[in-house]
Motif scaffolding. Sequence first.
Motif, PDB file in Angstrom:
ATOM      1  N   UNK A  23       1.094  -1.303  -0.024  1.00 39.42           N
ATOM      2  CA  UNK A  23       0.088   0.025  -0.012  1.00 39.42           C
ATOM      3  C   UNK A  23       0.851   1.187  -0.044  1.00 39.42           C
ATOM      4  N   UNK A  24       1.937   1.597   0.854  1.00 39.73           N
ATOM      5  CA  UNK A  24       2.770   2.329   0.829  1.00 39.73           C
ATOM      6  C   UNK A  24       3.615   2.782  -0.356  1.00 39.73           C
ATOM      7  N   UNK A  25       4.061   1.603  -0.976  1.00 36.93           N
ATOM      8  CA  UNK A  25       4.880   1.704  -2.332  1.00 36.93           C
ATOM      9  C   UNK A  25       4.075   2.056  -3.387  1.00 36.93           C
ATOM     10  N   UNK A  26       2.899   1.574  -3.409  1.00 39.44           N
ATOM     11  CA  UNK A  26       1.743   1.997  -4.432  1.00 39.44           C
ATOM     12  C   UNK A  26       1.451   3.422  -4.387  1.00 39.44           C
ATOM     13  N   UNK A  70      11.165   9.015  -5.269  1.00 40.90           N
ATOM     14  CA  UNK A  70      10.078   7.918  -4.944  1.00 40.90           C
ATOM     15  C   UNK A  70      10.322   7.433  -3.344  1.00 40.90           C
ATOM     16  N   UNK A  71      11.524   7.158  -3.093  1.00 38.78           N
ATOM     17  CA  UNK A  71      12.315   6.464  -2.069  1.00 38.78           C
ATOM     18  C   UNK A  71      11.749   7.364  -0.815  1.00 38.78           C
ATOM     19  N   UNK A  72      12.159   8.623  -1.010  1.00 38.92           N
ATOM     20  CA  UNK A  72      11.480   9.606   0.119  1.00 38.92           C
ATOM     21  C   UNK A  72      10.279   9.861   0.543  1.00 38.92           C
ATOM     22  N   UNK A  73       9.326   9.642  -0.606  1.00 41.39           N
ATOM     23  CA  UNK A  73       7.868   9.688  -0.261  1.00 41.39           C
ATOM     24  C   UNK A  73       7.449   8.323   0.283  1.00 41.39           C
ATOM     25  N   UNK A  74       8.003   7.249  -0.180  1.00 43.13           N
ATOM     26  CA  UNK A  74       7.689   5.968   0.416  1.00 43.13           C
ATOM     27  C   UNK A  74       7.986   6.104   2.072  1.00 43.13           C
ATOM     28  N   UNK A  75       9.304   6.370   2.135  1.00 43.64           N
ATOM     29  CA  UNK A  75       9.459   6.536   3.885  1.00 43.64           C
ATOM     30  C   UNK A  75       8.555   7.286   4.616  1.00 43.64           C
ATOM     31  N   UNK A  76       8.220   8.089   4.050  1.00 41.89           N
ATOM     32  CA  UNK A  76       7.220   9.121   5.060  1.00 41.89           C
ATOM     33  C   UNK A  76       5.934   8.374   5.080  1.00 41.89           C
ATOM     34  N   UNK A  77       5.385   7.700   3.732  1.00 41.71           N
ATOM     35  CA  UNK A  77       4.198   7.129   3.988  1.00 41.71           C
ATOM     36  C   UNK A  77       4.123   5.873   4.612  1.00 41.71           C
ATOM     37  N   UNK A  78       5.290   5.136   4.407  1.00 35.28           N
ATOM     38  CA  UNK A  78       5.438   3.889   5.375  1.00 35.28           C
ATOM     39  C   UNK A  78       5.348   4.270   7.051  1.00 35.28           C
ATOM     40  N   UNK A  80       4.153   6.091   8.373  1.00 33.16           N
ATOM     41  CA  UNK A  80       2.941   6.648   9.129  1.00 33.16           C
ATOM     42  C   UNK A  80       2.007   5.539   8.782  1.00 33.16           C
ATOM     43  N   UNK A  81       2.143   4.257   8.241  1.00 33.30           N
ATOM     44  CA  UNK A  81       1.090   3.506   8.176  1.00 33.30           C
ATOM     45  C   UNK A  81       1.737   1.754   8.412  1.00 33.30           C
ATOM     46  N   UNK A  82       2.850   1.733   8.913  1.00 35.47           N
ATOM     47  CA  UNK A  82       3.317   0.586   9.025  1.00 35.47           C
ATOM     48  C   UNK A  82       2.840  -0.658  10.000  1.00 35.47           C
ATOM     49  N   UNK A  83       1.839  -0.248  10.665  1.00 39.23           N
ATOM     50  CA  UNK A  83       1.072  -1.463  11.722  1.00 39.23           C
ATOM     51  C   UNK A  83      -0.491  -1.232  11.253  1.00 39.23           C
ATOM     52  N   UNK A 120       8.160  -1.641  14.935  1.00 41.59           N
ATOM     53  CA  UNK A 120       7.105  -2.538  14.520  1.00 41.59           C
ATOM     54  C   UNK A 120       7.178  -3.737  15.768  1.00 41.59           C
ATOM     55  N   UNK A 121       8.512  -4.028  15.974  1.00 42.47           N
ATOM     56  CA  UNK A 121       8.644  -5.242  16.819  1.00 42.47           C
ATOM     57  C   UNK A 121       7.802  -4.960  18.404  1.00 42.47           C
ATOM     58  N   UNK A 122       8.157  -3.553  18.674  1.00 48.32           N
ATOM     59  CA  UNK A 122       7.767  -3.083  19.947  1.00 48.32           C
ATOM     60  C   UNK A 122       6.081  -3.205  19.760  1.00 48.32           C
ATOM     61  N   UNK A 123       5.572  -2.503  18.843  1.00 52.53           N
ATOM     62  CA  UNK A 123       4.084  -2.542  18.747  1.00 52.53           C
ATOM     63  C   UNK A 123       3.279  -3.971  18.360  1.00 52.53           C
ATOM     64  N   UNK A 124       4.040  -4.773  17.653  1.00 56.10           N
ATOM     65  CA  UNK A 124       3.264  -5.938  17.059  1.00 56.10           C
ATOM     66  C   UNK A 124       3.704  -7.230  17.841  1.00 56.10           C
ATOM     67  N   UNK A 125       4.739  -7.201  18.452  1.00 56.04           N
ATOM     68  CA  UNK A 125       5.511  -8.387  19.016  1.00 56.04           C
ATOM     69  C   UNK A 125       5.635  -8.148  20.449  1.00 56.04           C
ATOM     70  N   UNK A 126       6.197  -7.051  20.805  1.00 52.02           N
ATOM     71  CA  UNK A 126       6.731  -6.731  21.933  1.00 52.02           C
ATOM     72  C   UNK A 126       8.420  -6.965  21.977  1.00 52.02           C
TER      73      UNK A 126
END
Length: 220
Positions: A23-26, A70-78, A80-83, A120-126
Amino acid sequence: MKYKAVIFDLDGTLIDSLEDLADSANEALAKHGFACHPAAAYKKFVGNGVKQLIKNAVPAGTGEEIVDSILDDYRIIYNNNYVNKTKPYGNIPEMLVKLRAAGIKMAVCSNKPHRPTNEIIEKVLGKDYFEVIFGEREGVPRKPDPAALLEAAEHMGITPAEAIYLGDSGGDMISARNAGMYAAGALWGFREKEELEECGSQVLFSDPLQLVEFIDRNNS
């Protein structure tokens, strides 16, 4: 051989992050006028760092400056949306509990950037399960270079031969072999069984709890 530790890849191994990545890359691609891809296509795009992800998603010959934009935009989008949709694979939380109860040390080594890897590990797994969590860091070569895996082993006070490295891609299997660790393939992840076998997997698991059983058998 008795195993004292397991080092894990992250995406496609511990967590199913494919939809958030896609979703973020697209979104970043569409912003720059490029075609989007189905989520399944990203199974082949990921694994070698975020810049390579974008290079894989754009047409061959796309200029470096455009890729970087594109990479710069991807980093910002991802970031904010990685979980949004990312979650552990089935039986991953149970596996972590059982490995900790058995006294097995655990670490994560990913080619995902270091900060989102930890968040991500902290939020999804601990994070409490893991003695070491490494994402891609400046000055440390990405997998399949063994540097991060060997650094993790040193932090945990073990030899490479005492560690299993579990990943879902051929690059992960090569990483494990380069580091002198036991190469275990996760069949629930992004890549196919044939790729894991061709790249040197020594064992394949179709369920995370099989890893626990494997260690129990070898250490008993």
